[in-house]
Each structure stands twice: as C-alpha cells, then as structure tokens.
Design a protein around this motif. Structure first.
Motif: not given
Ligand code: 5GP
Length: 209
Positions: A53, A69, A98, A118
C-alpha cells in the motif's frame, strides 16, 4: 463463536461462485497482529503476494520504503488518487491516508498468483463495492483477537504509539470488531502459527494449491 470461523480444516470456506480465483482481503482491528500473521504466512508460503500500500504516515523503525509501504507525501498521494491509480483509499485512525495501488493487484490476479490485501475495514468495504466493475471476486477474511483486552495489551506492548494514538486506535478497533459478521471467514488469532496456518488453508482451498 461465529459459525463461519475457520478451524484447522478449510471445510468452512464458502465455495467459489465461478472458476475465477478470489482476491483475498484480510482485515482486522488495530494491533490484532495482521502484519505478524501475514509475515509468517509469507515466510512459510513465499508464493503468496501481498499488495504494498501507499501511505502518508511516517515509517516506523525497520520499515522499508517500497516493501512495507510506499511512503509518500500528501501531494504524491493526491496525485496518485487523481490519476485513478488506487483500487481503494481510506483515512485510517483519522491520521493518515492509505491506498491500494490497483494495477499490481490486477497483474497478479491475472497470473493466478494468490493475492492478498491487508487493509482496514473501510477499505475492505470499498473493495467489495468496486469488485464487480473490475471483474474481481472477493473473499473477505477477518482476523479477530481472542478478546478486546488482548488488543489493549498488544497495542501497549508494541510501544509504537503514544497515548493519544493508542486511544484513537482502540476507538477504531471497537467499531471494527462489530463488523466481523460481514466477512466470509473469521480467523481467531490465538497464536501466530495457528492463525497463519488457517489463513493458508483458506488460500490453498481458493487457489487450488
Ligand atoms: P499501520 O499504520 O499500523 O501499518 O496500519 C494501520 C491500518 O491501516 C491497518 O489496519 C492496516 O490494515 C490499514 N491499511 C494498510 N494499508 C491500507 C490500504 O492500502 N488501504 C486501507 N484501507 N487500509 C490500509
């Protein structure tokens, strides 16, 4: 315990509506351990591809740009959005953007490579909405904690967020836990090994592996 919870066999996985493989969308509340389960899955089964992502949040120690990321600025994220480069986007925990880049997902699905997103709950819902227009079929998997208290403990133990950030994440987690019923499969993350192995069962069944 929900009736669609995956146990060590894969007999509870809903059957496919067509011969096309479904895109696996993995969701779960903050700190449930999605990243750890996913890492274990990838270690055991490198043939699985997990989408990378884009995010506007700062990298944490050890995170690698382009692998964990794509770390982008707000401006870069907006540019990707206006060029329709995303399958879905979301603002997570009211803090950062994201988004799932679309083309790599389509490329991997086309090659029949087991493909996992994910992402958070909002994202999972958007992917389901958009799937028909893109000719994709989705298999949604919810990774659940053994209890809410377990999440609070895990988040504190991770130590990567300050108190305000933890409070926001737990607020989001309460809402996300209530959505468990929307998912095709629920996996309880009691141990990383068991959860990763159940997730593999679901993928193997879906992709005929
Ligand atoms: P973290 O910042 O802890 O890596 O992720 C925070 C949240 O963002 C997690 O619930 C993760 O699954 C979500 N997330 C990560 N990548 C994406 C994305 O591309 N799209 C969406 N909608 N959520 C994402």
């Amino acid at each position: 315990m929900p009736t669609n919870t995956a146990d060590s066999s894969s007999s509870t996985v809903p059957s496919r509506s067509s011969s096309a493989r479904r895109l696996i969308v993995l969701t779960g509340p903050t700190a449930v351990g999605k990243g750890t389960v996913e890492a274990k899955l990838r270690q055991d089964h490198p043939e699985v591809w997990v989408s990378v992502s884009a995010t506007t949040r700062d990298p944490r120690p050890g995170e690698v740009d382009g692998q964990t990321y794509l770390f982008v600025t707000e401006g870069e994220f907006e540019a990707m959005e206006s060029e329709n480069k995303f399958l879905e986007t979301a603002v997570v925990h009211n803090m950062a953007h994201y988004g799932t880049p679309l083309q790599p997902v389509l490329d991997h699905m086309e090659k029949n490579i087991p493909t996992i997103l994910e992402i958070d709950l909002q994202g999972a819902r958007r992917v389901k909405e958009r799937a028909p227009e893109l000719g994709l079929d989705v298999l949604s998997v919810f990774l659940a904690p053994p209890s809410f208290e377990d999440l609070v403990t895990r988040l504190a133990a991770r130590g990567t967020e300050n108190e305000e950030q933890r409070r926001k994440r737990l607020e989001t987690a309460r809402v996300e836990l209530a959505a468990e019923k929307e998912f095709d499969v629920v996996i309880v993350n009691d141990t990383v090994e068991k959860a990763a192995s159940r997730l593999w069962d679901v993928i193997a069944e879906e992709y005929g592996l």
